[in-house]
Design a protein around this motif. Structure first.
Motif, PDB file in Angstrom:
ATOM      1  N   ARG A  86       0.801  -1.229   0.000  1.00  0.00           N
ATOM      2  CA  ARG A  86       0.000   0.000   0.000  1.00  0.00           C
ATOM      3  C   ARG A  86       0.832   1.277   0.000  1.00  0.00           C
ATOM      4  NH1 ARG A  86       0.201  -2.320   4.848  1.00  0.00           N
ATOM      5  NH2 ARG A  86       0.604  -1.106   6.732  1.00  0.00           N
ATOM      6  N   HIS A  87       2.129   1.193   0.306  1.00  0.00           N
ATOM      7  CA  HIS A  87       2.981   2.383   0.330  1.00  0.00           C
ATOM      8  C   HIS A  87       3.282   2.904  -1.074  1.00  0.00           C
ATOM      9  CE1 HIS A  87       5.603  -1.139   0.013  1.00  0.00           C
ATOM     10  NE2 HIS A  87       6.461  -0.366  -0.641  1.00  0.00           N
ATOM     11  N   HIS A  88       3.015   2.105  -2.097  1.00  0.00           N
ATOM     12  CA  HIS A  88       3.263   2.558  -3.467  1.00  0.00           C
ATOM     13  C   HIS A  88       2.181   3.551  -3.900  1.00  0.00           C
ATOM     14  CE1 HIS A  88       6.577  -0.132  -4.530  1.00  0.00           C
ATOM     15  NE2 HIS A  88       5.942  -1.086  -3.876  1.00  0.00           N
ATOM     16  N   LYS A  89       2.579   4.521  -4.691  1.00  0.00           N
ATOM     17  CA  LYS A  89       1.654   5.529  -5.198  1.00  0.00           C
ATOM     18  C   LYS A  89       0.502   4.871  -5.954  1.00  0.00           C
ATOM     19  CE  LYS A  89       3.717   9.605  -4.340  1.00  0.00           C
ATOM     20  NZ  LYS A  89       3.069  10.759  -3.688  1.00  0.00           N
ATOM     21  N   GLY A  90      -0.710   5.289  -5.643  1.00  0.00           N
ATOM     22  CA  GLY A  90      -1.884   4.803  -6.360  1.00  0.00           C
ATOM     23  C   GLY A  90      -2.478   3.521  -5.815  1.00  0.00           C
ATOM     24  N   PHE A  91      -1.745   2.810  -4.947  1.00  0.00           N
ATOM     25  CA  PHE A  91      -2.227   1.518  -4.471  1.00  0.00           C
ATOM     26  C   PHE A  91      -3.434   1.638  -3.541  1.00  0.00           C
ATOM     27  CE2 PHE A  91       0.500  -2.365  -5.299  1.00  0.00           C
ATOM     28  CZ  PHE A  91       0.965  -1.882  -6.509  1.00  0.00           C
ATOM     29  N   VAL A  92      -3.550   2.743  -2.849  1.00  0.00           N
ATOM     30  CA  VAL A  92      -4.724   2.939  -1.980  1.00  0.00           C
ATOM     31  C   VAL A  92      -5.977   3.034  -2.838  1.00  0.00           C
ATOM     32  CG1 VAL A  92      -5.872   4.491  -0.369  1.00  0.00           C
ATOM     33  CG2 VAL A  92      -3.441   4.015  -0.095  1.00  0.00           C
ATOM     34  N   LEU A  93      -5.907   3.804  -3.926  1.00  0.00           N
ATOM     35  CA  LEU A  93      -7.049   3.915  -4.837  1.00  0.00           C
ATOM     36  C   LEU A  93      -7.356   2.569  -5.503  1.00  0.00           C
ATOM     37  CD1 LEU A  93      -6.453   7.347  -6.627  1.00  0.00           C
ATOM     38  CD2 LEU A  93      -8.353   6.740  -5.112  1.00  0.00           C
ATOM     39  N   ILE A  94      -6.315   1.864  -5.922  1.00  0.00           N
ATOM     40  CA  ILE A  94      -6.519   0.548  -6.520  1.00  0.00           C
ATOM     41  C   ILE A  94      -7.216  -0.375  -5.523  1.00  0.00           C
ATOM     42  CG2 ILE A  94      -5.387  -1.498  -7.479  1.00  0.00           C
ATOM     43  CD1 ILE A  94      -3.120   0.323  -8.436  1.00  0.00           C
ATOM     44  N   SER A  95      -6.784  -0.316  -4.268  1.00  0.00           N
ATOM     45  CA  SER A  95      -7.370  -1.160  -3.224  1.00  0.00           C
ATOM     46  C   SER A  95      -8.846  -0.842  -3.009  1.00  0.00           C
ATOM     47  CB  SER A  95      -6.606  -0.975  -1.907  1.00  0.00           C
ATOM     48  OG  SER A  95      -5.256  -1.360  -2.036  1.00  0.00           O
ATOM     49  N   ILE A  96      -9.181   0.443  -3.016  1.00  0.00           N
ATOM     50  CA  ILE A  96     -10.581   0.849  -2.838  1.00  0.00           C
ATOM     51  C   ILE A  96     -11.438   0.301  -3.976  1.00  0.00           C
ATOM     52  CG2 ILE A  96     -12.170   2.815  -2.804  1.00  0.00           C
ATOM     53  CD1 ILE A  96      -9.961   4.412  -1.390  1.00  0.00           C
ATOM     54  N   GLY A  97     -10.942   0.456  -5.208  1.00  0.00           N
ATOM     55  CA  GLY A  97     -11.680  -0.036  -6.373  1.00  0.00           C
ATOM     56  C   GLY A  97     -11.865  -1.543  -6.338  1.00  0.00           C
ATOM     57  N   VAL A  98     -10.796  -2.270  -5.998  1.00  0.00           N
ATOM     58  CA  VAL A  98     -10.871  -3.730  -5.922  1.00  0.00           C
ATOM     59  C   VAL A  98     -11.817  -4.153  -4.805  1.00  0.00           C
ATOM     60  CG1 VAL A  98      -9.559  -5.830  -5.414  1.00  0.00           C
ATOM     61  CG2 VAL A  98      -8.589  -4.092  -6.921  1.00  0.00           C
ATOM     62  N   PHE A  99     -11.761  -3.446  -3.678  1.00  0.00           N
ATOM     63  CA  PHE A  99     -12.638  -3.802  -2.555  1.00  0.00           C
ATOM     64  C   PHE A  99     -14.112  -3.616  -2.911  1.00  0.00           C
ATOM     65  CE2 PHE A  99     -15.110  -2.548   1.196  1.00  0.00           C
ATOM     66  CZ  PHE A  99     -14.995  -3.720   1.947  1.00  0.00           C
ATOM     67  N   LEU A 100     -14.430  -2.529  -3.627  1.00  0.00           N
ATOM     68  CA  LEU A 100     -15.826  -2.297  -4.027  1.00  0.00           C
ATOM     69  C   LEU A 100     -16.315  -3.411  -4.949  1.00  0.00           C
ATOM     70  CD1 LEU A 100     -15.860   1.575  -4.625  1.00  0.00           C
ATOM     71  CD2 LEU A 100     -16.771   0.302  -2.667  1.00  0.00           C
ATOM     72  N   ASN A 101     -15.458  -3.841  -5.872  1.00  0.00           N
ATOM     73  CA  ASN A 101     -15.820  -4.964  -6.755  1.00  0.00           C
ATOM     74  C   ASN A 101     -15.958  -6.259  -5.953  1.00  0.00           C
ATOM     75  OD1 ASN A 101     -15.891  -3.411  -9.050  1.00  0.00           O
ATOM     76  ND2 ASN A 101     -13.861  -3.992  -9.773  1.00  0.00           N
ATOM     77  N   PHE A 102     -15.039  -6.462  -5.030  1.00  0.00           N
ATOM     78  CA  PHE A 102     -15.105  -7.655  -4.179  1.00  0.00           C
ATOM     79  C   PHE A 102     -16.393  -7.667  -3.361  1.00  0.00           C
ATOM     80  CE2 PHE A 102     -14.470  -8.945   0.286  1.00  0.00           C
ATOM     81  CZ  PHE A 102     -14.394 -10.321   0.109  1.00  0.00           C
ATOM     82  N   LEU A 103     -16.758  -6.519  -2.824  1.00  0.00           N
ATOM     83  CA  LEU A 103     -17.938  -6.431  -1.970  1.00  0.00           C
ATOM     84  C   LEU A 103     -19.201  -6.838  -2.713  1.00  0.00           C
ATOM     85  CD1 LEU A 103     -19.017  -5.606   0.807  1.00  0.00           C
ATOM     86  CD2 LEU A 103     -19.235  -3.263  -0.063  1.00  0.00           C
ATOM     87  N   VAL A 104     -19.387  -6.274  -3.909  1.00  0.00           N
ATOM     88  CA  VAL A 104     -20.610  -6.581  -4.655  1.00  0.00           C
ATOM     89  C   VAL A 104     -20.602  -8.023  -5.158  1.00  0.00           C
ATOM     90  CG1 VAL A 104     -19.752  -5.753  -6.902  1.00  0.00           C
ATOM     91  CG2 VAL A 104     -22.199  -5.734  -6.421  1.00  0.00           C
ATOM     92  N   ILE A 105     -19.425  -8.539  -5.485  1.00  0.00           N
ATOM     93  CA  ILE A 105     -19.330  -9.931  -5.915  1.00  0.00           C
ATOM     94  C   ILE A 105     -19.607 -10.872  -4.739  1.00  0.00           C
ATOM     95  CG2 ILE A 105     -17.657 -11.695  -6.615  1.00  0.00           C
ATOM     96  CD1 ILE A 105     -16.486  -9.698  -8.571  1.00  0.00           C
ATOM     97  N   ALA A 106     -19.044 -10.551  -3.581  1.00  0.00           N
ATOM     98  CA  ALA A 106     -19.186 -11.422  -2.416  1.00  0.00           C
ATOM     99  C   ALA A 106     -20.639 -11.546  -1.961  1.00  0.00           C
ATOM    100  CB  ALA A 106     -18.320 -10.907  -1.270  1.00  0.00           C
ATOM    101  N   VAL A 107     -21.386 -10.438  -1.983  1.00  0.00           N
ATOM    102  CA  VAL A 107     -22.776 -10.476  -1.510  1.00  0.00           C
ATOM    103  C   VAL A 107     -23.724 -11.024  -2.567  1.00  0.00           C
ATOM    104  CG1 VAL A 107     -22.403  -8.575   0.105  1.00  0.00           C
ATOM    105  CG2 VAL A 107     -23.267  -8.073  -2.202  1.00  0.00           C
ATOM    106  N   ASN A 108     -23.195 -11.307  -3.762  1.00  0.00           N
ATOM    107  CA  ASN A 108     -24.022 -11.877  -4.832  1.00  0.00           C
ATOM    108  C   ASN A 108     -23.502 -13.233  -5.296  1.00  0.00           C
ATOM    109  OD1 ASN A 108     -26.196  -9.774  -5.654  1.00  0.00           O
ATOM    110  ND2 ASN A 108     -24.339  -8.543  -5.436  1.00  0.00           N
TER     111      ASN A 108
END
Length: 198
Positions: free
Chosen positions: A77-99
């Protein structure tokens, strides 16, 4: 869309007179995880229709892929942009997981794309996708944003995809340009010290 974002990021980086030296110097913890996850997903996609057990387990397998991917992003997460990438991946994971391991796709958005795409989707041939219905949970996080002309490749993306690609763009721009900026700063510092010495 991720590959589109990566390609666009490199093009912009070259336009800004960046180079690939930063990629050679890049050090990611457990860097082998990302290509392994990619190969694993391709394997599921290619063979899901040949083996019933794989088709039945594909949803859980995709959820597992996201969990491992999120861990990989967290430790880097210390790399530039990785926090945003993580947020995007988490949102996709969340909707996939609940469906049940499937990414909901809007038929309304899909109507703007190739009809063959919808036909395949309706037949449940895409292990990672399912049609968005009233029973879908967190449907607003699904693939609901259509990309068509003048975009070169028609597709449907999610809010998570958009955020993730912004993060990818930030990351690649940093890799391609930061060492050039550092050299300019060092050169300016040396010139300044040289001037003071005189």
């Amino acid at each position: 869309m991720v590959f589109d974002g990566i390609l666009l990021s490199f093009i912009v980086g070259f336009i800004r007179k960046g180079n690939l030296k930063g990629l050679a110097q890049l050090k990611l913890k457990h860097g082998w995880v990302f290509p392994l996850l990619l190969i694993f997903q391709i394997f599921i996609f290619l063979f899901q229709n040949d083996y019933e057990w794989l088709a039945n387990a594909s949803g859980y397998l995709y959820i597992s892929v996201y969990i491992v991917g999120l861990y990989f992003l967290f430790i880097n997460r210390h790399h530039k942009g990785f926090v945003l990438i993580s947020i995007g991946v988490f949102l996709n994971f969340l909707v996939i997981a609940v469906n049940g391991g499937r990414m909901p796709v809007s038929l309304e958005a899909g109507a703007l794309l190739d009809p063959n795409y919808l036909d395949v989707l309706k037949e449940d041939l895409y292990a990672k996708h399912a049609i968005l219905t009233e029973a879908t949970r967190l449907g607003f996080l699904g693939d609901i944003i259509p990309l068509t002309d003048p975009y070169p490749r028609s597709q449907i993306v999610s809010i998570g995809d958009v955020i993730m690609n912004i993060g990818v763009f930030v990351f690649i721009q940093y890799l391609m340009l930061h060492h050039i900026k550092e050299k300019k700063t060092e050169a300016a510092s040396i010139q300044l010290k040289g001037g003071e010495a005189k």
